[in-house]
Each structure stands twice: as C-alpha cells, then as structure tokens.
Write an enzyme that holds these catalytic residues in place. Structure first.
Site, PDB file in Angstrom:
ATOM      1  N   PHE A  85       4.331   3.613   2.360  1.00 46.43           N
ATOM      2  CA  PHE A  85       5.685   3.509   2.908  1.00 46.43           C
ATOM      3  C   PHE A  85       6.392   2.299   2.316  1.00 46.43           C
ATOM      4  O   PHE A  85       7.511   2.403   1.793  1.00 46.43           O
ATOM      5  CB  PHE A  85       5.598   3.400   4.433  1.00 46.43           C
ATOM      6  CG  PHE A  85       6.927   3.331   5.145  1.00 46.43           C
ATOM      7  CD1 PHE A  85       7.402   4.430   5.843  1.00 46.43           C
ATOM      8  CD2 PHE A  85       7.695   2.167   5.158  1.00 46.43           C
ATOM      9  CE1 PHE A  85       8.619   4.369   6.522  1.00 46.43           C
ATOM     10  CE2 PHE A  85       8.905   2.096   5.819  1.00 46.43           C
ATOM     11  CZ  PHE A  85       9.373   3.197   6.509  1.00 46.43           C
ATOM     12  N   CYS A  86       5.738   1.131   2.390  1.00 43.81           N
ATOM     13  CA  CYS A  86       6.363  -0.092   1.882  1.00 43.81           C
ATOM     14  C   CYS A  86       6.436  -0.109   0.362  1.00 43.81           C
ATOM     15  O   CYS A  86       7.419  -0.601  -0.212  1.00 43.81           O
ATOM     16  CB  CYS A  86       5.603  -1.316   2.391  1.00 43.81           C
ATOM     17  SG  CYS A  86       5.768  -1.583   4.176  1.00 43.81           S
ATOM     18  N   ALA A  87       5.419   0.425  -0.315  1.00 40.81           N
ATOM     19  CA  ALA A  87       5.460   0.474  -1.777  1.00 40.81           C
ATOM     20  C   ALA A  87       6.653   1.310  -2.240  1.00 40.81           C
ATOM     21  O   ALA A  87       7.383   0.920  -3.169  1.00 40.81           O
ATOM     22  CB  ALA A  87       4.154   1.034  -2.319  1.00 40.81           C
TER      23      ALA A  87
END
Length: 331
Positions: A85-87
C-alpha cells in the site's frame, strides 16, 4: 460497501470535531488528499492521529532537502517492510514530484539509474535492520532530521497500514496501471511541489518535549517525541509478563521477516495481547481475524485495538531509532 479497513470501523471523518477535525483540515491542505485511510484508521484515537500526522508532515512534507529524495527514502522503508500500500503510494507521489520516468522505473521493480537516488533508496531499505551501518549518509548531514524523521515515520505508518488496512491503495488495485498512477500523481502535484512551512503541525500536539538529539532544533524532534509518548502509552493494554515478552523479542530482533510458520511467537490463546503487539512490530501483515478475535472482549473497543497495534509498531520504531548510531554518523 467494501472498505479499506481491516479489524476496525473508524468513525466517519465527516463527523470529526475538535483536534481531529483540525488534523484532517491540515492533511487536506498539506498532503493534498482529503481523509486518506492511512490517517482515518487512527482517528478513533486522536492522541495518536495528531502526532502521526505531525511527524510525517514535518519530515516528509516540510523537511529540508529534496522531496524526491525523501519519497525515495520512504519507498525504501516501505519495500523493506513489505507494505505494498505504502510502496504504491510513494510511487504515485514520485509522479507528483514530476519524476515520472523514475516512478515508472521503480514501479517495474527497477533500481534508479541516478546513483544518488539509488543510494537513498538503499539507505531507506537498510533502516529496517537495527544497528545497520547507515553512515555515510546519502544526503547532506544538515538534512538528517528530515530523512531520519521520514524513515521512522514510515516504519510506524507501514506497520499501522499493514495491520489495519487492505493492500489496495485504490479500489480494484487500479494503481497497477501506469495511466492511473500518473493521473493520481498529477492530481496532487500542485500540493506536493508547494513549499510547506515547517512547524505548522506542532500546535496540534500536547506540549511535546524537544525530542531526540538527531532532530534537535527542528520541528521533527517534538513531533517524534509526541508520537513516542502517545504510542507507548498503549503499554497499559499489556500485563507485566506481556511487556517483558515484547521487549525481549524486540531486543533479539535482527530486522528479518518471520518465516511462514510463526515459531517462537506468543501463543494466540495464552498471550493474545503480546501476540498482537509482537506481530505489529515484526510482521503486521500476518495479523489475522483469529488473532484479533482471541484478544477481543466486550470492553476492548476498536480504539483499544488501534492503541495496541500502535504500541507494537512503535516498539519496533524505538528499537530501530536507538540503534541508528546517529552521533557517529554525523561526526
């Protein structure tokens, strides 16, 4: 309707009042995204929401140096922590900075062709390992508070996201498509490329201390101190034996990811709180409905679960931060 949230049902941001409403107003202005689930998931605990936002804002958004560089550091952290998600979010934000070719090269799993960019990305990855040799910095020493703050902010945020959100940044994983990534980045480009005034998030905090030496004299320090205080307050959800078990596990941790079979982890039936805290620290993506159900009882609200996960997440952050050997790196 499906939601991005796992294990909790956060209150609607539209109903937010007081400090929570002020945080969401600042997020909309300075992050360019109204009510991002990354922060909505913390909104049942305002005393966590405000400093989590403050640390990210004062380091990633308003910190010294290149926004592209800090996005690469945050991407490296997110890849090391296995947080898709953050990547994906940082890949989109690289589009927002105008680094379209770099964003797409990284989205395909490539390594930056620019040596400086490659070193920053690698540095971000290596911060997961406690005691890792992080010097010499791939950025000027005077920018260390911004880069270190960014890395530590995302070691916390990655763990919250992996524990309490799904892996899909956009519905249907639409961020898999280049055109969608580019369009999403362009939609926040004006905000991302605008200079943010340092320190604007500090009035949202409750009398924080100055913070660690590596952030001395910058807004990053008080933001880090406030998040540390708020997150570690979740220790009241564990008994003395649980706390000892969590601390001993974190002290022995070498930065690795646990094997498929979770040998040596606290037993779900016997020590459910310790199990959740340790999983939040080392492998938040491995938290299951069964793990949560074993801990749940009528008196344990969604807010309590968020506080417990935040405690485990920050226990890992603190383990990393205290072994960064920052004075030696800045000498």
């Amino acid at each position: 309707m499906p939601t991005p949230f796992r294990h909790t049902r956060p209150p609607s941001p539209k109903s937010a009042t007081g400090r929570t409403a002020e945080v969401f107003e600042q997020i909309a202005v300075d992050f360019g995204i109204e009510r991002p689930p990354t922060f909505v998931v913390l909104s049942s605990v305002p005393e966590l929401l405000a400093p989590a936002w403050a640390l990210m804002r004062e380091s990633l958004i308003a910190g010294d140096g290149s926004r592209t560089g800090r996005e690469l550091a945050a991407l490296g952290v997110s890849l090391a922590n296995k947080c898709p998600f953050c990547a994906d979010a940082h890949t989109v934000l690289l589009h927002a900075t105008g680094d379209h070719a770099l964003a797409e090269h990284l989205a395909r799993g490539g390594t930056p062709e620019n040596e400086e960019h490659a070193r920053v990305l690698d540095w971000g990855r290596r911060t997961r390992v406690p005691g890792s040799a992080l010097a010499p910095y791939p950025f000027p020493p005077e920018q260390a508070p911004a880069y270190l703050g960014t890395a530590l902010a995302f070691h916390f945020i990655n763990r919250i996201v992996s524990a309490l959100l799904t892996e899909q940044l956009l519905p249907g994983n639409a961020q898999r498509f280049r055109a969608v990534r580019s369009l999403a980045g362009r939609s926040v480009a004006r905000t991302v490329r605008r200079s943010a005034v340092p320190g604007a998030a500090l009035p949202l905090l409750d009398a924080p201390g100055p913070g660690p030496d590596w952030a001395a004299g910058t807004p990053v320090g008080p933001a880090y101190d406030a998040l540390r205080t708020a997150a570690l307050a979740g220790s009241d959800l564990l008994d003395a034996d649980d706390l000892t078990l969590v601390r001993e596990t974190l002290w022995a941790w070498d930065g690795g990811h646990p094997p498929v079979v979770l040998r040596g982890f606290p037993n779900r039936r016997e020590r459910p709180a310790a199990r959740l805290a340790v999983l939040a620290a080392l492998a938040p993506y491995r938290i299951t409905e069964e793990d949560v159900a074993a801990w749940r009882e009528p008196s344990r609200s969604d807010a309590s679960l968020v506080r417990l996960v935040a405690y485990g997440a920050f226990a890992a952050v603190e383990r990393i931060e205290t072994t960064m050997r920052v004075p030696a790196a800045r000498a």
